[in-house]
Motif scaffolding. Structure first.
Motif, PDB file in Angstrom:
ATOM      1  N   GLU A  22     -10.474  -1.932  -0.666  1.00 23.63           N
ATOM      2  CA  GLU A  22      -9.289  -1.833   0.032  1.00 23.63           C
ATOM      3  C   GLU A  22      -8.171  -2.720  -0.312  1.00 23.63           C
ATOM      4  N   ASP A  23      -8.439  -3.540  -1.204  1.00 16.87           N
ATOM      5  CA  ASP A  23      -7.334  -4.449  -1.923  1.00 16.87           C
ATOM      6  C   ASP A  23      -6.495  -3.769  -2.893  1.00 16.87           C
ATOM      7  N   SER A  24      -7.019  -2.665  -3.284  1.00 13.41           N
ATOM      8  CA  SER A  24      -6.396  -1.838  -4.251  1.00 13.41           C
ATOM      9  C   SER A  24      -5.113  -1.457  -3.634  1.00 13.41           C
ATOM     10  N   LYS A  47       0.832  -1.119   0.004  1.00 15.50           N
ATOM     11  CA  LYS A  47      -0.081  -0.171   0.133  1.00 15.50           C
ATOM     12  C   LYS A  47       0.769   1.240  -0.026  1.00 15.50           C
ATOM     13  N   THR A  97      -6.430  -1.645  -9.246  1.00 16.29           N
ATOM     14  CA  THR A  97      -7.436  -0.736  -8.407  1.00 16.29           C
ATOM     15  C   THR A  97      -8.898  -1.427  -8.488  1.00 16.29           C
ATOM     16  N   GLN A 137     -11.971  -6.445  -2.736  1.00 21.19           N
ATOM     17  CA  GLN A 137     -12.742  -5.191  -2.067  1.00 21.19           C
ATOM     18  C   GLN A 137     -11.731  -3.927  -2.544  1.00 21.19           C
TER      19      GLN A 137
END
Lengths: 117, 113
Positions: free
Chosen positions: A84-86, A38, A115, A82
């Motif tokens: 948040e997995d980006s 991240k 994304t 989801q």
């Protein structure tokens, strides 16, 4: 050849899509890794394959499914992700899994920037 | 479980100055690795430190390893703008015969002209 190749470089997917990330190396390395990174954070280990067998799964959700078809290839199958997995997904390889007798240097691919919408 | 910490997290320095980044790790790691990452890019290997007392130098960067203190340092000499990047150290630990690499928190270096 000290290259790890990852495709695609960029991927945009919806939460219901199924996609795959691919990684290839021709250095004869027998350990391959998936990391997730991240923004502004260190790479976080997801999976390790050693001699084409899954050796380490760092409690990754089942919506991420790794596969090692042969000693040169590593895939990461994505399903029902989801937002948040980006992240940037990095593949790496090392000689003999870093065992004694080798430097254990990790060679990274360029990464696949994912994304999830 | 191996834990790796770096300090400082952020470093802003003037060109021409010297500074040191510190990497501490919690349990035995006989090797220590340093990587550089430019924004939006992957990790580039800088140094592999294989044993206690190892010192490696490349250009304005010098890395060292003290396994007894569980400490590695990355020293920057006469910094230039091109060294602006995030620097990670990584240790290696064994789990069931497989090695995994644990990264430190990273040090974001900005060299000001």
């Amino acid at each position: 050849d000290t290259e790890v190749t990852q495709t695609p470089k960029h991927l945009v997917m919806g939460m219901t899509n199924k996609k795959s990330l691919k990684c290839e190396q021709h250095m004869g390395h027998r350990a391959m890794y998936w990391y997730k990174q991240k923004a502004k954070k260190p790479p976080e280990l997801m999976f390790v394959y050693s001699y084409e067998k899954l050796s380490i799964n760092e409690s990754v959700p089942s919506r991420f499914s790794p596969e090692c078809p042969n000693s040169s290839l590593l895939n990461l199958h994505l399903h029902a992700l989801q937002p948040e997995d980006s992240a940037l997904y990095l593949c790496a390889s090392s000689q003999r899994g870093g065992a004694s007798g080798s430097s254990g240097e990790l060679f990274f691919g360029e990464g696949s920037r994912l994304t999830v919408l | 479980e191996l834990k790796v910490e770096q300090n400082p997290l952020f470093l802003s320095m003037q060109e021409g100055k010297n500074y040191t980044i510190y990497c501490n790790y919690s349990t035995t790691s006989d090797r220590l690795y340093w990587y550089r990452q430019d924004p939006g890019k992957s990790l580039e290997s800088l140094f592999v430190l294989l044993s206690n007392g190892a010192v490696k130098q490349e250009g304005r960067l010098m890395a060292s390893l003290d396994t007894k203190a569980r400490l590695s340092t990355l020293h920057i000499t006469a910094a230039v703008h091109d060294l602006s990047a995030t620097y990670f150290c990584a240790g290696k630990s064994a789990t069931s015969g497989t090695y995994k690499y644990i990264f430190g928190t990273g040090t974001r270096l900005k060299v000001l002209a």
